[in-house]
Design a protein around this motif. Structure first.
Motif, PDB file in Angstrom:
ATOM      1  N   ILE A 223       0.829  -1.202   0.000  1.00  8.99           N
ATOM      2  CA  ILE A 223       0.000   0.000   0.000  1.00  8.99           C
ATOM      3  C   ILE A 223       0.866   1.255   0.000  1.00  8.99           C
ATOM      4  N   VAL A 224       1.941   1.257   0.780  1.00 10.17           N
ATOM      5  CA  VAL A 224       2.765   2.460   0.959  1.00 10.17           C
ATOM      6  C   VAL A 224       3.974   2.466   0.018  1.00 10.17           C
ATOM      7  N   ASN A 225       4.062   1.481  -0.849  1.00 11.51           N
ATOM      8  CA  ASN A 225       5.234   1.344  -1.717  1.00 11.51           C
ATOM      9  C   ASN A 225       5.490   2.586  -2.565  1.00 11.51           C
ATOM     10  N   SER A 226       4.433   3.224  -3.037  1.00  9.17           N
ATOM     11  CA  SER A 226       4.612   4.393  -3.906  1.00  9.17           C
ATOM     12  C   SER A 226       5.296   5.541  -3.185  1.00  9.17           C
ATOM     13  N   GLN A 227       5.182   5.600  -1.870  1.00  8.08           N
ATOM     14  CA  GLN A 227       5.826   6.661  -1.108  1.00  8.08           C
ATOM     15  C   GLN A 227       7.253   6.297  -0.711  1.00  8.08           C
ATOM     16  N   ILE A 228       7.514   5.015  -0.521  1.00  4.97           N
ATOM     17  CA  ILE A 228       8.824   4.586  -0.035  1.00  4.97           C
ATOM     18  C   ILE A 228       9.824   4.388  -1.171  1.00  4.97           C
ATOM     19  N   LYS A 229       9.367   3.856  -2.316  1.00  3.86           N
ATOM     20  CA  LYS A 229      10.302   3.366  -3.336  1.00  3.86           C
ATOM     21  C   LYS A 229      11.222   4.444  -3.891  1.00  3.86           C
ATOM     22  N   TYR A 230      10.828   5.718  -3.778  1.00  7.44           N
ATOM     23  CA  TYR A 230      11.669   6.783  -4.312  1.00  7.44           C
ATOM     24  C   TYR A 230      12.702   7.297  -3.314  1.00  7.44           C
ATOM     25  N   VAL A 231      12.586   6.910  -2.039  1.00  9.02           N
ATOM     26  CA  VAL A 231      13.494   7.473  -1.026  1.00  9.02           C
ATOM     27  C   VAL A 231      14.311   6.419  -0.289  1.00  9.02           C
ATOM     28  N   ALA A 232      13.874   5.157  -0.308  1.00  8.99           N
ATOM     29  CA  ALA A 232      14.580   4.171   0.521  1.00  8.99           C
ATOM     30  C   ALA A 232      14.397   2.762  -0.016  1.00  8.99           C
ATOM     31  N   ASP A 233      15.344   1.916   0.343  1.00  9.02           N
ATOM     32  CA  ASP A 233      15.226   0.479   0.117  1.00  9.02           C
ATOM     33  C   ASP A 233      14.708  -0.160   1.401  1.00  9.02           C
ATOM     34  N   VAL A 234      13.856  -1.146   1.258  1.00  6.22           N
ATOM     35  CA  VAL A 234      13.295  -1.839   2.420  1.00  6.22           C
ATOM     36  C   VAL A 234      13.997  -3.183   2.595  1.00  6.22           C
ATOM     37  N   VAL A 235      14.560  -3.372   3.776  1.00  2.00           N
ATOM     38  CA  VAL A 235      15.215  -4.634   4.110  1.00  2.00           C
ATOM     39  C   VAL A 235      14.328  -5.372   5.110  1.00  2.00           C
ATOM     40  N   LYS A 236      13.961  -6.598   4.770  1.00  4.40           N
ATOM     41  CA  LYS A 236      13.076  -7.393   5.640  1.00  4.40           C
ATOM     42  C   LYS A 236      13.876  -8.511   6.298  1.00  4.40           C
ATOM     43  N   ARG A 270      19.477   8.431  -0.546  1.00  2.72           N
ATOM     44  CA  ARG A 270      18.639   7.227  -0.579  1.00  2.72           C
ATOM     45  C   ARG A 270      18.948   6.412   0.667  1.00  2.72           C
ATOM     46  N   GLY A 271      17.935   6.175   1.455  1.00  7.55           N
ATOM     47  CA  GLY A 271      18.138   5.531   2.743  1.00  7.55           C
ATOM     48  C   GLY A 271      17.731   4.069   2.760  1.00  7.55           C
ATOM     49  N   THR A 272      17.704   3.540   3.969  1.00  3.56           N
ATOM     50  CA  THR A 272      17.318   2.144   4.179  1.00  3.56           C
ATOM     51  C   THR A 272      16.344   2.062   5.344  1.00  3.56           C
ATOM     52  N   ILE A 273      15.258   1.367   5.129  1.00  6.68           N
ATOM     53  CA  ILE A 273      14.284   1.072   6.189  1.00  6.68           C
ATOM     54  C   ILE A 273      14.334  -0.425   6.438  1.00  6.68           C
ATOM     55  N   THR A 274      14.605  -0.799   7.672  1.00  4.74           N
ATOM     56  CA  THR A 274      14.732  -2.215   8.016  1.00  4.74           C
ATOM     57  C   THR A 274      13.572  -2.628   8.922  1.00  4.74           C
ATOM     58  N   ILE A 275      12.939  -3.737   8.552  1.00  7.93           N
ATOM     59  CA  ILE A 275      11.841  -4.293   9.353  1.00  7.93           C
ATOM     60  C   ILE A 275      12.311  -5.633   9.908  1.00  7.93           C
ATOM     61  N   ARG A 276      12.278  -5.754  11.232  1.00 12.06           N
ATOM     62  CA  ARG A 276      12.687  -7.009  11.872  1.00 12.06           C
ATOM     63  C   ARG A 276      11.528  -7.559  12.689  1.00 12.06           C
ATOM     64  N   THR A 277      11.412  -8.874  12.710  1.00 13.45           N
ATOM     65  CA  THR A 277      10.431  -9.524  13.579  1.00 13.45           C
ATOM     66  C   THR A 277      11.104 -10.700  14.275  1.00 13.45           C
ATOM     67  N   GLY A 278      10.540 -11.105  15.395  1.00 16.41           N
ATOM     68  CA  GLY A 278      11.095 -12.241  16.124  1.00 16.41           C
ATOM     69  C   GLY A 278      10.379 -12.415  17.459  1.00 16.41           C
ATOM     70  N   MET A 279      10.835 -13.350  18.254  1.00 13.71           N
ATOM     71  CA  MET A 279      10.266 -13.619  19.569  1.00 13.71           C
ATOM     72  C   MET A 279      10.975 -12.761  20.616  1.00 13.71           C
ATOM     73  N   ASP A 291      15.421   3.129  10.655  1.00 16.63           N
ATOM     74  CA  ASP A 291      15.793   3.872   9.453  1.00 16.63           C
ATOM     75  C   ASP A 291      17.098   4.612   9.700  1.00 16.63           C
ATOM     76  N   ASN A 292      17.727   5.046   8.630  1.00 20.70           N
ATOM     77  CA  ASN A 292      18.940   5.849   8.750  1.00 20.70           C
ATOM     78  C   ASN A 292      18.664   7.284   8.323  1.00 20.70           C
ATOM     79  N   GLY A 293      17.553   7.804   8.865  1.00 23.03           N
ATOM     80  CA  GLY A 293      17.140   9.173   8.560  1.00 23.03           C
ATOM     81  C   GLY A 293      17.778  10.196   9.483  1.00 23.03           C
ATOM     82  N   GLU A 294      17.075  11.309   9.664  1.00 21.74           N
ATOM     83  CA  GLU A 294      17.626  12.440  10.413  1.00 21.74           C
ATOM     84  C   GLU A 294      17.702  12.199  11.915  1.00 21.74           C
ATOM     85  N   GLY A 295      16.888  11.292  12.452  1.00 22.46           N
ATOM     86  CA  GLY A 295      16.855  11.079  13.894  1.00 22.46           C
ATOM     87  C   GLY A 295      15.959  12.101  14.597  1.00 22.46           C
TER      88      GLY A 295
END
Length: 382
Positions: A223-236, A270-279, A291-295
């Motif tokens: 759904i949000v891909n159109s907003q993310i794809k121009y500014v960052a890579d998504v790492v899952k 161009r940044g990176t957004i990382t999504i992690r899941t686990g127990m 993310d590696n944005g402005e903080g």
């Protein structure tokens, strides 16, 4: 004889026997004066005692009044604080309900649009299948013609060769199948977007249920891909997690808030957004967005979940996204942790229980349908 007068007589005359003659009347007058003075003194002492008692009682009364007033003021301060907290909660609830109704309407609209799109998409998909069959038949016919072409006269062969050259039949045959395959792929992508819209809105899923968070993350990413794809890579970096008991549409809204905020925090590169899941532990899972944005500035860290607080330019943020996300997480019995370094990036670590207490489910089931449906979604990030 008054004791003071007796003491003076003994001091100066050695005793009553040493008194000169003719002093009896004088001594009697002096003794009477001493007696009157004693009476006056006693009267004054009683008056002073009475005044002291009255002052003591008055002071005690004032102290009691002061203590009561302090208790009343403390009670008023406590009541004022409780009222302010209640007003704040009511404002938050009011805006949550408004946003929930807004998102519910958007969800219903998305579901309706998805349903309407599905019909023509079905026609196009079916027609493409038929067209692929027809083109295949035509290409088979062309192959058959080429096979019998040597048996034809030279004149006919020349005419066929001329037609082939003019129409570029070889290229048409190769490109037609490629075009049909690309069209079919486009149709599949549209159908996936429609399905993601339906999955994201979850119009029919307003109750607590078992849900696969990875599926929710994937539909939200689409759904949000159109907003993310121009500014960052998504790492899952998905770890093995079980399905959890939750309100899926509300968690999808949190995921959307986190992804939108992360993409908006990345500027100038161009940044990176990382999504992690686990127990997190035996009874809880975690979902982490980094993310590696402005903080986030240190002075804003304590206010980041406050309603209407935003660092975005006017008109680009409501300041409700993180506040409502925080409320949804608390509603699920979880918690959220924030780590951020200016110039390095930000990480939100969300912990959610695998199962919900029975009383939470029972309370949700006792809410009227109209209210529960109004509470099923929340707003995007501020």
């Amino acid at each position: 004889m008054h004791k003071l007068l007796d003491r003076q007589i003994r001091r100066f005359f050695g005793g009553p026997d040493g008194l000169p003659d003719g002093m009896a009347d004088f001594l009697e007058a002096v003794a009477s004066a001493y007696a009157d003075a004693d009476a006056d003194r006693l009267s004054i002492e009683r008056a002073l005692d009475l005044m002291s008692n009255e002052l003591t009682e008055s002071n005690a009364h004032l102290r009691n009044q002061l203590r009561d007033r302090e208790h009343i003021e403390e009670a008023l301060r406590t009541e004022k604080a409780e009222q302010e907290a209640l007003i704040k909660k009511l404002e938050e609830a009011h805006h949550q309900l408004l946003q929930s109704e807004k998102m519910a309407s958007i969800g219903q609209l998305a579901a309706g649009v998805a349903h309407e799109i599905n019909n023509p998409i079905g026609f196009v998909s079916s027609n493409l299948g038929s067209m692929r069959h027809y083109v295949g038949s035509m290409l088979a016919f062309m192959d058959a013609v080429e096979m019998i072409e040597p048996e034809l006269s030279e004149t006919v062969q020349a005419r066929i060769a001329d037609v082939k050259e003019k129409l570029d039949l070889k290229y048409l045959g190769e490109d037609a199948l490629s075009l049909l395959e690309e069209s079919a792929d486009g149709i599949r992508r549209v159908k996936q977007i429609v399905q993601d819209l339906k999955d994201f809105s979850h119009i029919e899923e307003a109750q607590w249920q078992q849900s696969d968070l990875h599926a929710g993350l994937e539909s939200t990413l689409n759904i949000v891909n159109s907003q993310i794809k121009y500014v960052a890579d998504v790492v899952k970096e998905y770890g093995p997690i079980p399905q959890i008991e939750c309100l899926p549409s509300q968690l999808n809204q949190i995921f959307l808030n986190m992804l939108v905020n992360a993409s908006q925090a990345i500027k100038g590169h161009r940044g990176t957004i990382t999504i992690r899941t686990g127990m997190e532990n035996d009874d809880a899972i975690f979902v982490e967005f980094s993310d590696n944005g402005e903080g986030i500035l240190p002075e804003n860290m304590s206010r980041i979940y406050d309603p209407f607080f935003t660092t975005k330019p006017i008109g680009t943020g409501t300041g409700l996204g993180l506040s409502l996300s925080y409320g949804i997480i608390k509603k699920h019995g979880g918690h959220i942790e924030l780590r951020s370094v200016v110039g390095v990036g930000t990480c939100f670590h969300i912990v959610l229980p695998v199962t919900q207490p029975c009383e939470v489910i029972a309370e949700a089931q006792s809410v009227p349908v109209s209210a529960s449906s109004a509470l099923r979604t929340h707003a995007p990030a501020g």
